[in-house]
Design a protein around this motif. Structure first.
Motif, PDB file in Angstrom:
ATOM      1  N   UNK A  20     -62.050 -24.840  88.739  1.00 51.99           N
ATOM      2  CA  UNK A  20     -63.440 -25.196  88.449  1.00 51.99           C
ATOM      3  C   UNK A  20     -63.587 -26.583  87.846  1.00 51.99           C
ATOM      4  N   UNK A  21     -62.519 -27.149  87.296  1.00 53.04           N
ATOM      5  CA  UNK A  21     -62.528 -28.507  86.761  1.00 53.04           C
ATOM      6  C   UNK A  21     -61.111 -29.055  86.798  1.00 53.04           C
ATOM      7  N   UNK A  22     -60.998 -30.361  86.976  1.00 55.13           N
ATOM      8  CA  UNK A  22     -59.677 -30.987  87.043  1.00 55.13           C
ATOM      9  C   UNK A  22     -59.221 -31.517  85.691  1.00 55.13           C
ATOM     10  N   UNK A  23     -60.051 -31.334  84.646  1.00 59.86           N
ATOM     11  CA  UNK A  23     -59.736 -31.855  83.319  1.00 59.86           C
ATOM     12  C   UNK A  23     -59.398 -30.711  82.372  1.00 59.86           C
ATOM     13  N   UNK A  24     -58.330 -30.840  81.600  1.00 58.04           N
ATOM     14  CA  UNK A  24     -57.861 -29.746  80.748  1.00 58.04           C
ATOM     15  C   UNK A  24     -58.880 -29.371  79.677  1.00 58.04           C
ATOM     16  N   UNK A  42     -49.807 -34.877  79.767  1.00 56.88           N
ATOM     17  CA  UNK A  42     -50.295 -36.256  79.798  1.00 56.88           C
ATOM     18  C   UNK A  42     -49.295 -37.149  80.521  1.00 56.88           C
ATOM     19  N   UNK A  43     -48.032 -36.973  80.211  1.00 53.68           N
ATOM     20  CA  UNK A  43     -47.002 -37.783  80.869  1.00 53.68           C
ATOM     21  C   UNK A  43     -46.959 -37.494  82.360  1.00 53.68           C
ATOM     22  N   UNK A  44     -47.046 -36.207  82.733  1.00 51.79           N
ATOM     23  CA  UNK A  44     -46.969 -35.812  84.134  1.00 51.79           C
ATOM     24  C   UNK A  44     -48.088 -36.422  84.963  1.00 51.79           C
ATOM     25  N   UNK A  45     -49.311 -36.377  84.440  1.00 51.29           N
ATOM     26  CA  UNK A  45     -50.466 -36.814  85.210  1.00 51.29           C
ATOM     27  C   UNK A  45     -50.793 -38.304  85.051  1.00 51.29           C
ATOM     28  N   UNK A  46     -50.507 -38.869  83.875  1.00 47.71           N
ATOM     29  CA  UNK A  46     -51.008 -40.205  83.582  1.00 47.71           C
ATOM     30  C   UNK A  46     -49.951 -41.284  83.360  1.00 47.71           C
ATOM     31  N   UNK A  47     -48.715 -40.892  83.140  1.00 57.54           N
ATOM     32  CA  UNK A  47     -47.677 -41.892  82.869  1.00 57.54           C
ATOM     33  C   UNK A  47     -46.609 -41.921  83.945  1.00 57.54           C
ATOM     34  N   UNK A  48     -46.180 -40.747  84.431  1.00 57.83           N
ATOM     35  CA  UNK A  48     -45.234 -40.707  85.536  1.00 57.83           C
ATOM     36  C   UNK A  48     -45.792 -41.575  86.670  1.00 57.83           C
ATOM     37  N   UNK A  49     -45.076 -42.635  87.001  1.00 56.67           N
ATOM     38  CA  UNK A  49     -45.594 -43.634  87.934  1.00 56.67           C
ATOM     39  C   UNK A  49     -45.982 -43.047  89.293  1.00 56.67           C
ATOM     40  N   UNK A  50     -45.131 -42.208  89.865  1.00 55.71           N
ATOM     41  CA  UNK A  50     -45.398 -41.641  91.192  1.00 55.71           C
ATOM     42  C   UNK A  50     -46.628 -40.736  91.164  1.00 55.71           C
ATOM     43  N   UNK A  84     -54.315 -25.333  80.328  1.00 54.45           N
ATOM     44  CA  UNK A  84     -53.093 -26.141  80.448  1.00 54.45           C
ATOM     45  C   UNK A  84     -52.244 -25.692  81.646  1.00 54.45           C
ATOM     46  N   UNK A  85     -52.053 -24.379  81.780  1.00 53.12           N
ATOM     47  CA  UNK A  85     -51.174 -23.864  82.829  1.00 53.12           C
ATOM     48  C   UNK A  85     -51.765 -24.025  84.223  1.00 53.12           C
ATOM     49  N   UNK A  86     -53.070 -23.699  84.366  1.00 53.64           N
ATOM     50  CA  UNK A  86     -53.694 -23.724  85.690  1.00 53.64           C
ATOM     51  C   UNK A  86     -53.698 -25.133  86.273  1.00 53.64           C
ATOM     52  N   UNK A  87     -53.963 -26.118  85.426  1.00 54.69           N
ATOM     53  CA  UNK A  87     -53.971 -27.503  85.899  1.00 54.69           C
ATOM     54  C   UNK A  87     -52.591 -27.908  86.416  1.00 54.69           C
ATOM     55  N   UNK A  88     -51.573 -27.554  85.673  1.00 61.48           N
ATOM     56  CA  UNK A  88     -50.206 -27.875  86.083  1.00 61.48           C
ATOM     57  C   UNK A  88     -49.805 -27.103  87.337  1.00 61.48           C
ATOM     58  N   UNK A  89     -50.254 -25.836  87.443  1.00 59.42           N
ATOM     59  CA  UNK A  89     -49.875 -24.980  88.567  1.00 59.42           C
ATOM     60  C   UNK A  89     -50.526 -25.404  89.879  1.00 59.42           C
ATOM     61  N   UNK A  90     -51.805 -25.808  89.797  1.00 61.99           N
ATOM     62  CA  UNK A  90     -52.579 -26.027  91.015  1.00 61.99           C
ATOM     63  C   UNK A  90     -52.602 -27.471  91.522  1.00 61.99           C
ATOM     64  N   UNK A  91     -52.349 -28.440  90.674  1.00 63.72           N
ATOM     65  CA  UNK A  91     -52.402 -29.835  91.113  1.00 63.72           C
ATOM     66  C   UNK A  91     -51.339 -30.120  92.174  1.00 63.72           C
ATOM     67  N   UNK A  92     -51.687 -30.965  93.115  1.00 63.13           N
ATOM     68  CA  UNK A  92     -50.762 -31.296  94.204  1.00 63.13           C
ATOM     69  C   UNK A  92     -49.951 -32.538  93.815  1.00 63.13           C
ATOM     70  N   UNK A  93     -48.949 -32.315  92.985  1.00 60.56           N
ATOM     71  CA  UNK A  93     -48.172 -33.413  92.418  1.00 60.56           C
ATOM     72  C   UNK A  93     -46.983 -33.799  93.300  1.00 60.56           C
ATOM     73  N   UNK A  94     -46.792 -35.079  93.576  1.00 61.98           N
ATOM     74  CA  UNK A  94     -45.614 -35.513  94.337  1.00 61.98           C
ATOM     75  C   UNK A  94     -44.328 -35.427  93.532  1.00 61.98           C
ATOM     76  N   UNK A  95     -44.422 -35.596  92.208  1.00 60.02           N
ATOM     77  CA  UNK A  95     -43.264 -35.474  91.323  1.00 60.02           C
ATOM     78  C   UNK A  95     -43.528 -34.286  90.406  1.00 60.02           C
TER      79      UNK A  95
END
Length: 319
Positions: free
Chosen positions: A17-21, A109-117, A206-217
């Motif tokens: 329902x939202x992409x922000x934690x 925060x590191x996963x979404x905003x600092x990890x370069x990829x 916290x968990x749902x955002x990490x679980x559902x996002x389509x992260x390359x790394x």
């Protein structure tokens, strides 16, 4: 009849329902407590009455923009998901909230905003495609700086300048936190039994955002996916409380950046936003022209030239 409380929060995607934690935590708590909110899901923080998201507009207290303050206000309005908790459970709530803040949030925060990829191929890309022109030129970068500063504030004196060492420590703490949460949840439906509480709202966000996002790394995401009870916990909450939102967010994707809509009745401070948008667009174009060498400033004899969003009424606002 009292005017409804209005919640402004980031729109959803990836089945959320939202992409922000923070927005997701408020939305989830409101669903758990049955708070009747009119929800504006937007992609432009400047359309929020506070200029930031989430924001709650109330008749009694004006605009509230901090997540914990919004939830406190809902409690005061008799929408209390923690009403039946014991003193021991209340203490556990505080302890686990602190755990999330210190161990899991920094890694997110590191996963979404600092990890370069992840930042280049996922986070910045999503916001740049969602935020309307011309704000998409600079808001993602400003949000990046704000998240880096938030991480620095959380870490405090334990901040590590070495990027690789910092990532290693953050992910180690987060994996331990996830394993502890999995052990604490066990086979229960929610963390305190059969009914959800505010702790569930925060953990789920916290968990749902990490679980559902389509992260390359996705090192941390892969670890979460090995903890079946936590994954089932997120899927269960989405199905019970956000079934319609899930369908809606999966059927939409970020639009191409475009000019602001003319939906004036739903946009506070419309004239201010329009003027600022035009000004920012002009500044961005002039800056690009100067940096790219298309335009140059020469010194003349007269001097120098100076340039400088259960019972919530929801409403998706497309920019």
């Amino acid at each position: 009849m009292a005017a409804p409380m209005e919640l402004y929060c980031w729109k959803g995607d990836w089945g959320l329902p939202s992409v922000d934690v923070d927005c997701l935590a408020v939305l989830t708590y409101a669903r758990f407590s049955g708070a009747p909110l009119k929800v504006h899901k937007i992609t432009n923080p400047w359309k929020s009455p506070s200029g930031s998201l989430p924001a709650l507009r109330t008749e009694e207290n004006g605009v509230i923009s901090q997540t914990h303050q919004i939830i406190t206000h809902l409690r005061k309005q008799k929408y209390n998901a923690d009403y039946d908790l014991s003193a021991r459970q209340g203490a556990d709530t505080l302890a686990f909230m602190s755990l999330l803040e210190e161990k899991l949030l920094p890694a997110l925060i590191h996963t979404f905003w600092i990890d370069a990829k992840n930042y280049v191929e996922h986070t910045r890309k999503w916001y740049a495609e969602s935020i309307p022109f011309p704000l998409n030129f600079f808001l993602p970068n400003r949000m990046h700086r704000q998240h880096v500063e938030r991480l620095r504030m959380i870490r405090g004196d334990t901040w590590i300048e070495d990027e690789e060492e910092l990532e290693k420590e953050l992910y180690k703490d987060a994996q331990e936190c996830l394993s502890l949460l999995s052990q604490r949840l066990g086979t229960q439906k929610f963390f305190f039994g059969d009914f959800p509480a505010s702790l569930d709202a925060h953990i789920f966000s916290h968990l749902a955002l990490l679980l559902k996002a389509k992260l390359p790394s996705s090192k941390l995401q892969q670890h979460l996916k090995t903890l079946d009870n936590l994954c089932n916990y997120c899927v269960s909450i989405l199905g019970m409380y956000f079934a319609w939102d899930t369908v809606a967010s999966q059927s939409t994707s970020p639009k191409k950046p475009q000019a602001e809509s003319q939906d004036g009745d739903e946009e506070p401070h419309k004239r201010r936003n329009q003027i600022l948008s035009v000004a920012v667009g002009l500044i961005a174009m002039i800056g690009y022209a100067l940096l790219s060498g298309i335009v140059s400033i020469q010194r003349g004899s007269a001097g120098n030239a100076v340039a400088s969003r259960a019972a919530m009424e929801e409403e998706d606002e497309e920019d």
